[in-house]
Design an enzyme around this catalytic site. Structure first.
Site, short mmCIF file in Angstrom:
data_model
loop_
_atom_site.label_atom_id
_atom_site.label_comp_id
_atom_site.label_asym_id
_atom_site.label_seq_id
_atom_site.Cartn_x
_atom_site.Cartn_y
_atom_site.Cartn_z
N SER A 108 0.87 -1.19 0.00
CA SER A 108 0.00 0.00 0.00
C SER A 108 0.90 1.23 0.00
CB SER A 108 -0.86 0.02 1.25
OG SER A 108 -1.52 1.26 1.38
N TYR B 59 -1.92 -0.69 10.39
CA TYR B 59 -1.98 -0.94 8.95
C TYR B 59 -0.74 -0.36 8.26
CZ TYR B 59 -3.84 -1.14 4.17
OH TYR B 59 -4.03 -1.40 2.83
N LYS C 265 2.12 -2.53 6.19
CA LYS C 265 2.41 -2.40 4.76
C LYS C 265 3.87 -1.99 4.53
CE LYS C 265 -1.56 -3.75 3.24
NZ LYS C 265 -1.71 -4.99 2.46
N1 LIG Z 1 -8.82 -0.84 -1.12
C1 LIG Z 1 -7.81 0.00 -0.97
O1 LIG Z 1 -7.97 1.23 -1.01
C2 LIG Z 1 -6.43 -0.53 -0.79
C3 LIG Z 1 -5.37 0.37 -0.84
C4 LIG Z 1 -4.08 -0.10 -0.67
C5 LIG Z 1 -3.87 -1.44 -0.44
N2 LIG Z 1 -4.90 -2.30 -0.39
C6 LIG Z 1 -4.61 -3.71 -0.13
O2 LIG Z 1 -5.09 -4.50 -1.20
C7 LIG Z 1 -5.43 -5.79 -0.71
C8 LIG Z 1 -6.84 -6.13 -1.16
O3 LIG Z 1 -7.71 -5.15 -0.66
P1 LIG Z 1 -9.24 -5.02 -1.07
O4 LIG Z 1 -9.57 -3.59 -1.06
O5 LIG Z 1 -9.49 -5.82 -2.28
O6 LIG Z 1 -9.89 -5.65 0.22
P2 LIG Z 1 -11.05 -6.73 0.37
O7 LIG Z 1 -11.48 -6.69 1.78
O8 LIG Z 1 -12.06 -6.54 -0.70
O9 LIG Z 1 -10.26 -8.06 0.10
C9 LIG Z 1 -9.42 -8.63 1.04
C10 LIG Z 1 -9.74 -10.10 1.10
O10 LIG Z 1 -8.84 -10.69 2.02
C11 LIG Z 1 -9.55 -11.71 2.68
N3 LIG Z 1 -8.91 -12.01 3.95
C12 LIG Z 1 -8.86 -11.24 5.04
N4 LIG Z 1 -8.21 -11.85 6.02
C13 LIG Z 1 -7.83 -13.06 5.52
C14 LIG Z 1 -7.13 -14.16 6.06
N5 LIG Z 1 -6.67 -14.17 7.32
N6 LIG Z 1 -6.91 -15.24 5.27
C15 LIG Z 1 -7.36 -15.26 4.01
N7 LIG Z 1 -8.05 -14.26 3.45
C16 LIG Z 1 -8.27 -13.16 4.21
C17 LIG Z 1 -10.95 -11.16 2.86
O11 LIG Z 1 -11.90 -12.20 3.06
C18 LIG Z 1 -11.16 -10.42 1.55
O12 LIG Z 1 -11.80 -11.21 0.59
C19 LIG Z 1 -5.27 -5.73 0.81
O13 LIG Z 1 -4.03 -6.29 1.15
C20 LIG Z 1 -5.29 -4.25 1.10
O14 LIG Z 1 -4.60 -3.93 2.27
C21 LIG Z 1 -6.19 -1.87 -0.56
#
Ligand SMILES: NC(=O)c1ccc[n+]([C@@H]2O[C@H](COP(=O)([O-])OP(=O)(O)OC[C@H]3O[C@@H](n4cnc5c(N)ncnc54)[C@H](O)[C@@H]3O)[C@@H](O)[C@H]2O)c1
Length: 355
Positions: free
Chosen positions: A246, A261, A265
């Site tokens: 991130s 968080y 990251k």
């Molecule tokens: N959405 C944003 O703005 C953003 C920004 C920067 C980084 N990210 C990163 O991108 C990645 C995906 O984010 P997203 O927005 O698609 O989130 P999301 O919540 O839609 O997807 C995350 C998924 O991880 C799964 N998960 C959580 N804990 C778990 C575990 N212990 N074991 C297995 N699966 C698990 C959840 O069930 C979910 O389906 C994450 O790592 C997040 O930190 C997201």
């Protein structure tokens, strides 16, 4: 001084404004030289020379000072994936062919918040560049099941869903063994499983919650990468591992407090570099994608509306990232197109971290 003025007057002579009947642009090579003194920044026209099939054409582009936004708003819903047909794959130029994953297999963790997750969208993108098999892993049985079925129906790719927790090393080991046995190889890994915890002040952060977040985001990425690398090393096949970190690994978000968080990251980025250095000798590349604020389910919470306005305002492109905005970078990092790239942290944030 003398040489400079000669060059400038020669440029003026050869790039005088040209007649209106000059041919319009066609695809091909093009070079551009602005008609201006080095001190002048507001030219009224730019003369352009273009070559198509070796034929020279020249035209003049008027320069306007439009303030219209150039970035369209993010797309709202995901679209079905479209498979790459073998006939089309066989006709690609060498450069485009390097971006395909024909015959390869991937494992994507943390996919699937009802199609609005980044993992699901990146899995769709892999399916669109010829991959033969995708294993998806998530803790959510129903959503994972649904996503696997949809992905397979859309593209014909052999998709398997493993319901597991990325903190469970034994479960991951078994899943990876099953993947290798079923597909014959494991070439690409995308670690997208993660959780966020924001608007929590550090001075009152619950220790258990802090540990849990780090365990999922950092230990989980490590355990999945480790199991995959063991299989790749054993098969002497090399591979590409992509960690979804991130921009929060490089900056501190505003206005919400989210120390756990951000720390997790930053750790993912440094883990990426460490693994890249260690595993380069096995032909395994490890890179990170660091998104900015994305319009995913994670952020579609009414309580975040006010903050989202601040996020958009502080993003030079004035929007959140669309759920598919990471797709092409994920394909690039997965493919041989990025074969000399390892240990890199790729920020993709609409410019947020510039200010
Ligand atoms: N959405 C944003 O703005 C953003 C920004 C920067 C980084 N990210 C990163 O991108 C990645 C995906 O984010 P997203 O927005 O698609 O989130 P999301 O919540 O839609 O997807 C995350 C998924 O991880 C799964 N998960 C959580 N804990 C778990 C575990 N212990 N074991 C297995 N699966 C698990 C959840 O069930 C979910 O389906 C994450 O790592 C997040 O930190 C997201």
């Amino acid at each position: 001084m003398f040489a400079r003025s000669v060059v400038r007057s020669a440029a003026r002579r050869s790039f005088r404004p040209i007649a209106a009947q000059t041919p319009v642009f066609r695809a091909g090579f093009r070079s551009s030289v602005a008609v201006r003194d080095p001190e002048t920044v507001n030219e009224k026209a730019i003369n352009v020379v273009s070559y198509v099939d070796g034929e020279r054409a020249q035209e003049s582009i008027p320069v306007t000072s439009s303030q219209e936004p150039v970035t369209p708003p993010g797309q709202d819903e995901t679209r079905p994936a479209v498979p790459l047909s073998p006939a089309l794959a066989s006709q690609l130029t060498p450069t485009l062919a390097k971006f395909t994953l024909v015959g390869k297999t991937a494992m994507v963790t943390g996919d699937f918040s009802g199609g609005r997750g980044l993992g699901y969208n990146m899995a769709q993108a892999l399916a669109e560049v010829g991959i033969k098999g995708i294993a998806i892993m998530d803790v959510q049985q129903e959503l994972g099941d649904k996503s696997a079925r949809e992905l397979s129906e859309q593209t014909g790719v052999d998709v398997r869903f493993y319901r597991l927790d990325v903190r469970d090393g034994d479960a991951i080991q078994h899943a990876v063994q099953d993947i290798v046995q079923h597909y014959g190889s494991l070439d690409v890994v995308i670690n997208a499983a993660g959780i966020a915890d924001s608007n929590v002040k550090a001075e009152t952060y619950d220790a258990e919650k802090f540990r849990r977040l780090l365990d999922i985001n950092i230990t989980g990425s490590f355990l999945v990468s480790q199991a995959a690398a063991q299989a790749m090393i054993k098969a002497k096949s090399g591979g590409s591992i992509i960690n979804i970190a991130s921009m929060s690994g490089s900056i501190v978000n505003y206005p919400q407090e989210q120390s756990a968080y951000n720390a997790s990251k930053a750790a993912v980025i440094q883990l990426t570099k460490s693994l890249a250095a260690e595993w380069a000798r096995y032909g395994i590349r490890v890179n990170a994608i660091s998104p900015g604020y994305m319009d995913t389910a994670l952020n579609r919470v009414p309580a975040l509306d006010a903050q989202k306005r601040i996020w958009v305002d502080q993003t030079p492109q004035k929007r959140l990232g669309s759920v598919d905005d990471l797709n092409n970078l994920a394909v690039y990092l997965s493919s041989d197109g990025s074969s000399f790239m390892t240990g890199s942290n790729n920020i993709i944030d609409g410019g947020y971290t510039l200010w």
